[in-house]
Structures are given as C-alpha cells and as structure tokens.
Design a protein around this motif. Structure first.
Motif, PDB file in Angstrom:
ATOM      1  N   VAL A 252       0.840  -1.207   0.000  1.00  0.00           N
ATOM      2  CA  VAL A 252       0.000   0.000   0.000  1.00  0.00           C
ATOM      3  C   VAL A 252       0.873   1.255   0.000  1.00  0.00           C
ATOM      4  N   LEU A 253       1.962   1.207   0.791  1.00  0.00           N
ATOM      5  CA  LEU A 253       2.870   2.347   0.852  1.00  0.00           C
ATOM      6  C   LEU A 253       3.492   2.622  -0.519  1.00  0.00           C
ATOM      7  N   ALA A 254       3.903   1.552  -1.214  1.00  0.00           N
ATOM      8  CA  ALA A 254       4.493   1.723  -2.541  1.00  0.00           C
ATOM      9  C   ALA A 254       3.491   2.355  -3.505  1.00  0.00           C
ATOM     10  N   ALA A 255       2.230   1.884  -3.447  1.00  0.00           N
ATOM     11  CA  ALA A 255       1.197   2.444  -4.331  1.00  0.00           C
ATOM     12  C   ALA A 255       0.937   3.916  -4.000  1.00  0.00           C
ATOM     13  N   ARG A 256       0.967   4.261  -2.708  1.00  0.00           N
ATOM     14  CA  ARG A 256       0.715   5.654  -2.315  1.00  0.00           C
ATOM     15  C   ARG A 256       1.842   6.573  -2.786  1.00  0.00           C
ATOM     16  N   LEU A 257       3.106   6.123  -2.618  1.00  0.00           N
ATOM     17  CA  LEU A 257       4.239   6.926  -3.072  1.00  0.00           C
ATOM     18  C   LEU A 257       4.215   7.106  -4.592  1.00  0.00           C
ATOM     19  N   LYS A 258       3.833   6.050  -5.301  1.00  0.00           N
ATOM     20  CA  LYS A 258       3.719   6.140  -6.769  1.00  0.00           C
ATOM     21  C   LYS A 258       2.719   7.222  -7.156  1.00  0.00           C
ATOM     22  N   GLN A 259       1.565   7.228  -6.468  1.00  0.00           N
ATOM     23  CA  GLN A 259       0.514   8.184  -6.786  1.00  0.00           C
ATOM     24  C   GLN A 259       0.918   9.603  -6.394  1.00  0.00           C
ATOM     25  N   GLU A 260       1.462   9.762  -5.176  1.00  0.00           N
ATOM     26  CA  GLU A 260       1.784  11.097  -4.679  1.00  0.00           C
ATOM     27  C   GLU A 260       2.963  11.720  -5.418  1.00  0.00           C
ATOM     28  N   GLN A 261       3.963  10.907  -5.810  1.00  0.00           N
ATOM     29  CA  GLN A 261       5.183  11.456  -6.409  1.00  0.00           C
ATOM     30  C   GLN A 261       5.198  11.346  -7.930  1.00  0.00           C
ATOM     31  N   GLY A 262       4.190  10.679  -8.502  1.00  0.00           N
ATOM     32  CA  GLY A 262       4.058  10.667  -9.954  1.00  0.00           C
ATOM     33  C   GLY A 262       4.942   9.670 -10.670  1.00  0.00           C
TER      34      GLY A 262
END
Length: 671
Positions: A292-302
């Motif tokens: 979940v953390l990896a998916a969130r960082l992908k979304q937030e940082q582009g």
C-alpha cells in the motif's frame, strides 16, 4: 497495549502471602470444625473430580491404610460434597476411602453399613478444602496445584479471587493457569516427574496442544531421546514467533495485528514479562502495508510504477538482467553547498558519535532533496520506485528503469562498439559454454540435470559407495595434487584425532592412536597415483577393499566426548556402537597411577577396589597416602582387568539378570 507495557502492581511479599494463606486455612479449619460429622456407608462414597490429588496413593500405602483402619478405625474424618446422583464425592481422604474399600472386599466391613465419618462442605469450597487438606497431609505436587487452580477458574473465579481464597499472589495463580493449558500428556509427564516445571513453563509459549507436543518431541529427537533443557524448548516454541519489540511488529502496529486476528502470547515466566506474536502473520501484514505504501508513493510522487519486495534491488545477478538504476545526479544550489560545508566542519568537531550521525543524516537529506529535484515529471512517469525492508524500517529506491528487449539489444551493440573502438577481440564462444545463456535458465536446467543424476545413481549402489568412499578420502589422506576438485557429493568426515589425543591421558603414545596411524600409512601406500583426480579407480577395486577403505574413513568421524552441562554429564553415545562391535575397552587401555587413579579421591580409589571384588584390600589401601594408594591400585586392579564402570557400556537386561543369578548361586554355595 499489552500487559508488559502497563504499570505493574507492587508484588505481594512472601510474608504477606504466607499470612493470607494461613488466614484462609484457619477459616476453612474453623468451617470444618463447625461442620457436623455424618456417618455414611462405603457404598455411597465415590471419588470426586474436585479432589485435587491427582497423584494417587500407591497400592502399598492403601494396604497400610486398610490395616490401620481395621485395627483402630478411621481416626480422621473424610471431606465430601453432595452430588446430583445422591452419592458423596470425596474431596479429602480418598486414600482412606480406598482403604475402606479393601476392608469391604475382605468382608471385614459391610458396604451398606454406615461406617465412614464424613463432613459435607458446600461445593464452592470443596476444591480449596481439598487443596489445603491434601497439602497438610502430604505436600502437593505442582501438577496437583495447577489442576486445582484450573478447577477453581472453571467454577468462575478470577485469578485475584483464587489468590485471595488460597493465599497466593494473583501473579502466581496466572502462571499456574497458564501451565494448566498444557497438553494433557505433558501435565501427566509433570505429575510423573518426567518433566520439570521450567520445561513446562517454556512449552506454554506454544499456542496449541498439538504445537506443544510437536516441540517436545522434536526437542527430544535433537537431544537423542534425552529431556532437553528449558532454554532449548523455549527457543523452539518461539521459532515461529517474534517479540513485540521487533521492528516489523512495531511498524505493523498492534491494532492492525489484533484486527487481523493475531493473538499476543505473554511469557508469564520471564522476569521481563516478554510477549510474542505470530511471525508469519506479522510478515504478511508487513507485505500488505508496504504494498500500500508503494502504491501511495507512486501516486503522490508521480512515478510510472512501484514494486515491493522484502529485499532491496541490487545492481548485479538476476536483478541486473531486468533493471537499471537511472536516478539523475543531484545538483546542489550555492546555499546548499554552503550548508553542507558548515555541517562537515561541525562534524569534525563532534565529540559524540550520536551528534556526528545526526549531522550526517542532515547532509544526506540535502543531497536526497537535490536528487529528487532533478527527477522531472516526465522522468518519473517513465521510471518507477522499489520499496523494500532493510530489517528495521522500509527503504525506497527511486528512478528505476525496467529493461526491455530493445534496451538489451542496444546495450549489447554499445558494448560491441566499445570493444571495437578499443581493438578488443571478442570470442563468440565463451570459455564456459553455459555463460552464453541466461543465468536463470542455466540454474533451472542444472536443477533438472541434478535430479536426473540422483535418480540414476540411486539404482547404482556400486557407484554410490565408490563416490562416497572417494569423497571421504579427500579429507583423510595426503593428496598428490592440491588444486580444486569437483566433488558432486556434499559429504565429509573430519578427523579429530589430534584434538582427542590432547585430551586423552594416553596422549600420542596411546595404543589406539598408534594403531590408527599405522592403518593410515598402510592404506595410503595402496592408493593409486593421482587418486584424488576422480573416483573411477574405485570401481576396479573389490567390494571388500572398498568397504575396508570406507570403514577406515567413517571411523574417524566418531565422536563420543561427554560434556558436563548444568551439573549433569551427557550420556555416552558410544554404547550401541560398542555393542555392535562387541567392544572391550580393556583391549586398548588400562588405568594407571598417573592417567587415572592419581586424579581420584582416596575414597573413590577404595570404591574401585570394592567394585573389583577386593573389599578386604580396599580397607588397607585407603589408609595409605593418595599417591601410594594410586600406585597400589594401578598394580592390583590392572592385574584383574578392572576398568571404571562408567566407561563401559551397560550390559543388556538379560546379561545383567544372568550375572545376578550367578553371584547369588555362588554366595549360596559358599554359605
């Protein structure tokens, strides 16, 4: 949070607990004194499950009770409770009830004639009365106290209420109740003194009866059938757990763990009151949280993609075939460069490592910010991030490029161009042919090949024995060529002769060591030239010669050293082997004044004479000085071939019985 992080109550002192226990006993004694005695026939008396005495009186003890009752009657009344079927369940005095039953069988007492004095108590006080009554007559076994507390808990009493009733600190009651959850077979073993309390305490860390029994059996197997120490059991019982202080659990969080159905296993018997959790569940929750953390960082940082794996991405091996680190180099601004110089100057003047580490972290953060600044939105959309666990926290590797077939083709062309520019001659066929193929494919096909060779070799015992013999020889004999040899069989035997000779009293001059050296020299002379190159020459030897060589090598792997741990000496592991060899230590070693008798106490020397059947001579020798006694023992006892009994394997039961009968017959004849 769990109990281990809460404020503990001040432990009740031993004096306070003893005083409470005495008060509780006095109240029950007073209740018993005020309860009238009733006379019941034996036929109405039955054994009660509320009786906390689980270790029954022996048949001999019950016979003695029956004889006493027949002679003088029942001097002390029994304690019982009314049962739904109209019988009286005995909670105190089961031995006297059984003794009366023997008199009924003898015809001394009629089963239906009122004879037995009983005081009837309320059911809610029966267990407490049984524990105190049995404890006064004969110290209760720990297993009986454990069962007693469990019965009181099943009646609805809390640990605090049980402690108040019986005069124990609630902590002690909680521990007993934890032990009460052991598998029935383990509790039975505790009652038979086949298990110690410390071992049981360690086994409570296993979550189920099945797991407890598995740990116990596996530990015994590791200890060759002997009872393993508590430390070993504790380690095995928690090998599928982790402490709540583990970074993984701290990161996952207790709330998420309990919400997923996880349970906390408290070690009530540890001074630190440590608590454990299910390691597999924690790792599963960690996987989910980091995904979940990896998916969130992908979304937030582009980023274009994000992946999670427990291990970090590496720049070699299989990872190198699929990924490249492509994060652009960070460029510091003038202000950032000045700030870094100031921090580096401050680090030079640091006296404490902690201060230096904190400054270095600040420098790293400045460089990290500059690096991320160079990663434009277009760059991020074309690259990804790799999230992993470094053992204490998660880490992120940004700017990762996935290789395509086109990328690999371009890299190969670039490599060829560099080599051509440098006039480097490239051979199309590598030195090792397998290097021309992907490492994953080579590894997979080598696994397939290994399985096929194993299957073929399993049906060729002649080749298997030859290969095993040759492999063991590599460690046993001086080799003519000392280069690397391909040894497909992963087996070895290590000679401990030098170490053993430094310990053994006979040292380098011992008969056994001299024999082994002579055998080694004789066998070495028979080995062919370059014998260590391969094992094909063994296939030309006779089975008898191969077995002789294999037997010599295997003998060097025998280890019968006995160590002393926790004031207990390990049993020798040589007994069965000696029996198969029909081994007699006397053929190889005899004690003398220097290597054995001189190390004994004078009383032990006398006991050796008695063991050798020379009791009369023992009385004379023990009056000598120890040095003189040792010399006398060496002369006298070697003359009759005596060796210490603890260095000789135990005789089978049949032989022991025959020896006993022989001694008895000899004694009777002499009389």
């Amino acid at each position: 949070m769990v109990a281990s992080n809460s404020t503990a109550k001040t432990p009740r002192s031993k004096k306070s607990a003893a005083k409470t226990a005495q008060t509780t006993e006095q109240k029950l004694v007073q209740l018993l004194a005020d309860t009238p005695v009733q006379i019941f026939p034996f036929s109405r008396l039955t054994r009660s499950e509320l009786n906390t005495r689980i270790i029954a009186h022996t048949e001999g003890e019950v016979e003695e009770m029956a004889n006493s009752i027949e002679a003088v009657g029942i001097l002390q009344n029994l304690i019982g409770v009314d049962q739904p079927d109209g019988t009286i369940g005995i909670v105190g005095g089961e031995g006297r009830r059984r003794g009366t039953g023997i008199l009924v069988l003898r015809g001394v007492v009629d089963a239906d004639t009122p004879f037995v004095p009983v005081k009837i108590l309320p059911v809610e006080l029966a267990v407490a009365a049984s524990m105190i009554e049995n404890g006064r007559r004969k110290n209760m076994h720990p297993a009986e106290q454990i069962i007693g507390f469990r019965t009181l808990q099943q009646d609805g009493k809390t640990p605090s209420q049980i402690g108040a009733l019986m005069g124990f600190h609630p902590r002690h009651v909680q521990r007993c109740l934890k032990l009460a959850n052991l598998a029935p077979a383990l509790l039975d073993a505790l009652a038979r003194d086949e298990l110690e309390l410390e071992q049981c305490e360690a086994l409570t860390l296993a979550d189920s009866h099945e797991r407890q029994m598995q740990v116990w059996e596996d530990a015994k197997a590791q200890w060759n059938g002997r009872a393993p120490v508590a430390h070993t059991l504790r380690k095995m019982a928690t090998d599928d757990k982790m402490p709540i202080s583990h970074p993984m659990f701290v990161f996952v969080g207790e709330d998420a763990y309990t919400a997923a159905g996880g349970e906390l296993t408290a070690d009530l018997f540890s001074d630190k009151d440590s608590t454990f959790v299910d390691a597999a569940l924690v790792r599963s929750l960690l996987d989910g949280k980091l995904t979940v953390l990896a998916a969130r960082l992908k979304q937030e940082q582009g980023w274009g993609w994000a992946e999670f794996r427990m291990t970090e991405l590496r720049g070699h091996g299989e990872d190198k075939e699929q990924y490249r680190f492509a994060m652009p180099q960070g460029v510091l601004t003038d202000d950032e460069q000045q700030r870094v110089r100031e921090l580096e100057d401050a680090m030079d003047g640091c006296a404490a490592y902690e201060d230096e580490y904190e400054l270095q972290q600040t420098i790293d953060d400045i460089y990290c910010e500059a690096t991320y600044r160079e990663a434009t939105p277009e760059f991020r959309a074309a690259h990804g991030i790799w999230v992993s666990w470094d053992g204490n926290d998660f880490q992120v590797q940004p700017g990762i490029r996935r290789l395509t077939e086109e990328d690999r083709h371009q890299e190969e062309e670039a490599r060829q161009a560099r080599e051509n520019a440098s006039n480097v001659i490239t051979y199309t066929t590598p030195e090792i042919p397998a290097d021309a193929y992907p490492a994953t494919l080579v590894k997979a096909m080598s696994a397939e090949r290994t399985l096929a060779v194993q299957a073929e070799l399993a049906g060729r015992p002649d080749v298997s024995v030859a290969l095993l013999t040759w492999t063991l020889c590599m460690n046993m004999f001086q080799r003519p060529n000392y280069g690397h040899r391909q040894q497909p069989l992963k087996a070895s035997v290590t000679s401990s002769q030098h170490f053993l000779s430094t310990l053994a009293p006979s040292g380098e001059a011992g008969k056994a060591l001299m024999s082994l050296k002579a055998q080694r020299e004789a066998i070495q002379a028979t080995l062919p030239e370059n014998w260590d190159q391969d094992f094909a020459w063994l296939l030309t030897w006779s089975a008898e010669k191969v077995n002789a060589l294999l037997g010599f090598c295997a003998a060097h792997g025998i280890n019968g050293l006995q160590e002393r741990l926790y004031n207990r000496t390990d049993a020798s592991e040589l007994d069965n082997l000696e029996a198969a060899l029909d081994f007699d230590l006397r053929n190889w070693w005899q004690p003398d004044a220097e290597n054995y008798f001189g190390k004994l106490k004078i009383t032990q020397i006398g006991r050796a004479y008695e063991d050798a059947g020379m009791a009369d001579r023992a009385g004379e020798v023990v009056k000598l000085k120890r040095r003189d006694a040792a010399q006398a023992a060496a002369k006298d006892l070697n003359a009759v071939g005596w060796v210490p009994d603890w260095m000789v394997r135990s005789a089978p039961a049949e032989q022991a019985e025959e020896a006993t009968e022989t001694v008895t017959e000899t004694t009777d004849h002499a009389a």
